[in-house]
Design a protein around this motif. Structure first.
Motif, PDB file in Angstrom:
ATOM      1  N   ALA A 123      60.723  28.368  21.378  1.00 51.90           N
ATOM      2  CA  ALA A 123      60.417  29.632  22.050  1.00 51.90           C
ATOM      3  C   ALA A 123      59.087  29.593  22.796  1.00 51.90           C
ATOM      4  N   GLY A 124      59.058  30.294  23.924  1.00 50.05           N
ATOM      5  CA  GLY A 124      57.831  30.538  24.673  1.00 50.05           C
ATOM      6  C   GLY A 124      57.810  31.989  25.122  1.00 50.05           C
ATOM      7  N   TRP A 125      56.614  32.562  25.171  1.00 47.28           N
ATOM      8  CA  TRP A 125      56.446  33.960  25.581  1.00 47.28           C
ATOM      9  C   TRP A 125      55.719  34.004  26.918  1.00 47.28           C
ATOM     10  N   ASN A 126      56.390  34.485  27.954  1.00 48.04           N
ATOM     11  CA  ASN A 126      55.743  34.733  29.240  1.00 48.04           C
ATOM     12  C   ASN A 126      55.092  36.106  29.168  1.00 48.04           C
ATOM     13  N   ILE A 127      53.779  36.117  29.089  1.00 44.02           N
ATOM     14  CA  ILE A 127      53.004  37.337  28.837  1.00 44.02           C
ATOM     15  C   ILE A 127      52.752  38.048  30.159  1.00 44.02           C
ATOM     16  N   VAL A 128      53.292  39.248  30.317  1.00 46.17           N
ATOM     17  CA  VAL A 128      53.071  40.025  31.531  1.00 46.17           C
ATOM     18  C   VAL A 128      52.553  41.406  31.169  1.00 46.17           C
ATOM     19  N   THR A 129      51.876  42.030  32.137  1.00 41.67           N
ATOM     20  CA  THR A 129      51.369  43.383  31.933  1.00 41.67           C
ATOM     21  C   THR A 129      52.222  44.419  32.666  1.00 41.67           C
ATOM     22  N   GLN A 218      51.657  32.499  30.965  1.00 37.35           N
ATOM     23  CA  GLN A 218      51.095  33.626  31.693  1.00 37.35           C
ATOM     24  C   GLN A 218      51.372  33.443  33.175  1.00 37.35           C
ATOM     25  N   ALA A 219      51.598  34.546  33.875  1.00 43.81           N
ATOM     26  CA  ALA A 219      52.054  34.438  35.265  1.00 43.81           C
ATOM     27  C   ALA A 219      51.208  35.203  36.262  1.00 43.81           C
ATOM     28  N   GLY A 220      50.054  35.696  35.898  1.00 43.46           N
ATOM     29  CA  GLY A 220      49.217  36.418  36.844  1.00 43.46           C
ATOM     30  C   GLY A 220      48.155  35.519  37.447  1.00 43.46           C
ATOM     31  N   SER A 221      47.908  35.684  38.751  1.00 44.45           N
ATOM     32  CA  SER A 221      46.899  34.862  39.425  1.00 44.45           C
ATOM     33  C   SER A 221      45.772  35.704  40.007  1.00 44.45           C
ATOM     34  N   ALA A 229      44.342  33.955  31.572  1.00 43.67           N
ATOM     35  CA  ALA A 229      44.991  32.652  31.427  1.00 43.67           C
ATOM     36  C   ALA A 229      44.028  31.601  30.896  1.00 43.67           C
ATOM     37  N   ALA A 230      42.809  31.593  31.411  1.00 38.62           N
ATOM     38  CA  ALA A 230      41.833  30.597  30.979  1.00 38.62           C
ATOM     39  C   ALA A 230      41.524  30.722  29.492  1.00 38.62           C
ATOM     40  N   ALA A 231      41.549  31.947  28.997  1.00 37.11           N
ATOM     41  CA  ALA A 231      41.221  32.173  27.587  1.00 37.11           C
ATOM     42  C   ALA A 231      42.393  31.932  26.658  1.00 37.11           C
ATOM     43  N   ILE A 236      50.911  28.109  32.816  1.00 36.41           N
ATOM     44  CA  ILE A 236      50.659  29.154  33.806  1.00 36.41           C
ATOM     45  C   ILE A 236      51.690  29.023  34.916  1.00 36.41           C
ATOM     46  N   PHE A 237      52.469  30.089  35.117  1.00 38.94           N
ATOM     47  CA  PHE A 237      53.415  30.157  36.220  1.00 38.94           C
ATOM     48  C   PHE A 237      52.700  30.801  37.409  1.00 38.94           C
TER      49      PHE A 237
END
Length: 452
Positions: A123-129, A218-221, A229-231, A236-237
């Motif tokens: 499993a992987g979690w793509n973390i979005v807000t 994580q997918a935000g840039s 993402a750095a933390a 990173i997508f």
């Protein structure tokens, strides 16, 4: 397990219903009638597994886009769907998107821990807000939280969820039939998270999962997204249109990760690529034109409205894009996708129709067309040129676009020594070359106040 060699690509299949081109569902090669059929997704995942890809990935959002009239915009809930995929596969990673803005930490932790157990560590979690403002009304809110507030909640949310996944130590589950001890409760811990936004007691009601915890994606840039993402991110997508932009992002993220005291080699940067593949470049370009000819301007303009916050209905589609209508202040300026599209407008000065076609392929991700050797060349250039650790492969249509990639591009990448021939591990962490994180509650932490 140590990270794989820098000469080995990470490749995910990003499954978008029907394909990533907005008109894919209209093309004769589409399987759009199967979008609610679990066997459709199982077959795609088995194909990705046969090609030895790292993972399949599903995007998600907690609201129905307004332009569903013209395209396949609904979603099956991804954790449920990937649980069905897990039963039909053995090695492929399973990455689901879930929102920190509109979900509860305890339920999310339980869902992903269950998926990791059911899949034996994939499993992987793509973390979005969540960027869609219409989602707020579905959760009893009068308005969508602003960008900075969403990231503030995300940081605390991740802290609570991580603690929940750590709340069972690895050896807490005993199952000793002779002694009658099922679990060692000295190794099951309350987390007692009491932050500014969230309160969670714990412990989780699911033992620690095979990977320790799912892979953090994580997918935000945006500025906030890069800092987050750095933390925290382990993959990173991201979306880039040019090699130069991708290199700049890659260098920035790796430097930020190092600045956080983390190992940059433990973070995989994975841009999206949506390839049209033909036996020749001319054939591939003709195939792309077939799909572009099926674009419906009503849909495309609504999509552009969502990305930029400007309504261009009533403008001449063959006239120049009106740069002056782009907002210069406000929350939208924080969106990485807004800035990507705005950069295209400023750099290329397209007509509105040209921009609509440019975005139709993959909503701002890199769309490229060519023969298999050319696609492999472009992947290798970004990979060896300091722009990517691999890619999210985004077929413009399914299943044919993915068939072309696995049948014709993957073998070339293997011949060049850029991609695996067999899996070396069985978990997503092992595929990505990521270390298994220890529980924060170790043998040295046995405080009574922290026990369950």
């Amino acid at each position: 397990m140590s990270r794989p060699s820098n000469h080995q690509l990470t490749l995910n299949l990003f499954i978008y219903p029907g394909g990533h081109h907005e008109a894919a569902w209209r093309h004769p090669s589409s399987d759009a009638h199967r979008l609610l059929d679990i066997t459709y997704y199982q077959e795609l995942a088995r194909q990705a597994e046969a090609a030895k890809l790292d993972a399949v990935f599903l995007a998600d959002g907690p609201s129905l886009p307004e332009n569903v009239r013209y395209a396949s915009r609904f979603r099956l809930e991804p954790i449920t769907l990937l649980t069905g995929v897990a039963t039909a596969t053995e090695r492929i990673g399973l990455i689901a998107t879930a929102s920190t803005t509109y979900l509860d930490p305890y339920n999310l932790a339980r869902l992903f821990a269950s998926l990791d157990h059911i899949s034996r560590g994939r499993a992987g979690w793509n973390i979005v807000t969540t960027g869609a403002p219409q989602a707020a009304a579905n959760f009893g809110l009068d308005e969508h939280p602003v960008h900075a507030d969403r990231y503030a909640r995300a940081r605390e949310f991740l802290e609570a969820v991580t603690a929940l996944w750590d709340s069972w130590e690895d050896d807490a589950l005993v199952i000793d039939q002779a002694s009658g001890i099922f679990a060692d409760t000295s190794k099951i811990h309350r987390i007692d998270h009491a932050g500014e936004l969230l309160r969670v007691a714990g412990p989780l009601n699911v033992p620690r999962s095979p990977q320790g915890r799912p892979v953090y994606v994580q997918a935000g840039s945006s500025k906030d997204g890069r800092a987050f993402a750095a933390a925290h991110a382990e993959a990173i997508f991201t979306a880039h249109q040019t090699l130069g932009d991708a290199r700049d992002f890659y260098a920035d993220i790796k430097a930020r990760v190092k600045g956080e005291g983390r190992d940059p080699d433990q973070v995989r940067v994975l841009p999206g690529i949506s390839p049209f593949i033909g036996s020749t470049e001319t054939e591939a370009l003709e195939l792309q034109e077939e799909f572009d000819a099926l674009i419906q301007p009503e849909y495309s303009l609504q999509q552009l409205h969502q990305l930029l916050g400007v309504d261009l209905r009533g403008f001449d589609l063959d006239g120049p894009f009106p740069v002056g209508v782009l907002p210069t202040t406000g929350d939208r300026q924080e969106s990485s996708r807004f800035n990507l599209v705005a950069d295209i407008v400023r750099r290329e000065a397209p007509t509105i129709r040209q921009l609509l076609r440019r975005l139709a392929g993959a909503r701002g991700h890199w769309v490229t067309a060519g023969a298999p050797e050319q696609i492999a060349d472009r992947i290798e250039e970004w990979f060896t040129g300091g722009a990517a650790d691999g890619f999210n492969v985004m077929p413009p249509y399914l299943p044919g676009g993915f068939d072309a990639f696995t049948d014709h591009v993957v073998p070339i990448l293997r011949e060049r020594g850029l991609f695996r021939t067999e899996y070396e591990g069985s978990t997503l962490r092992e595929h990505y070359g990521l270390q298994r994180p220890p529980s924060r509650f170790g043998a040295t932490i046995r405080r009574a106040e922290n026990r369950w």
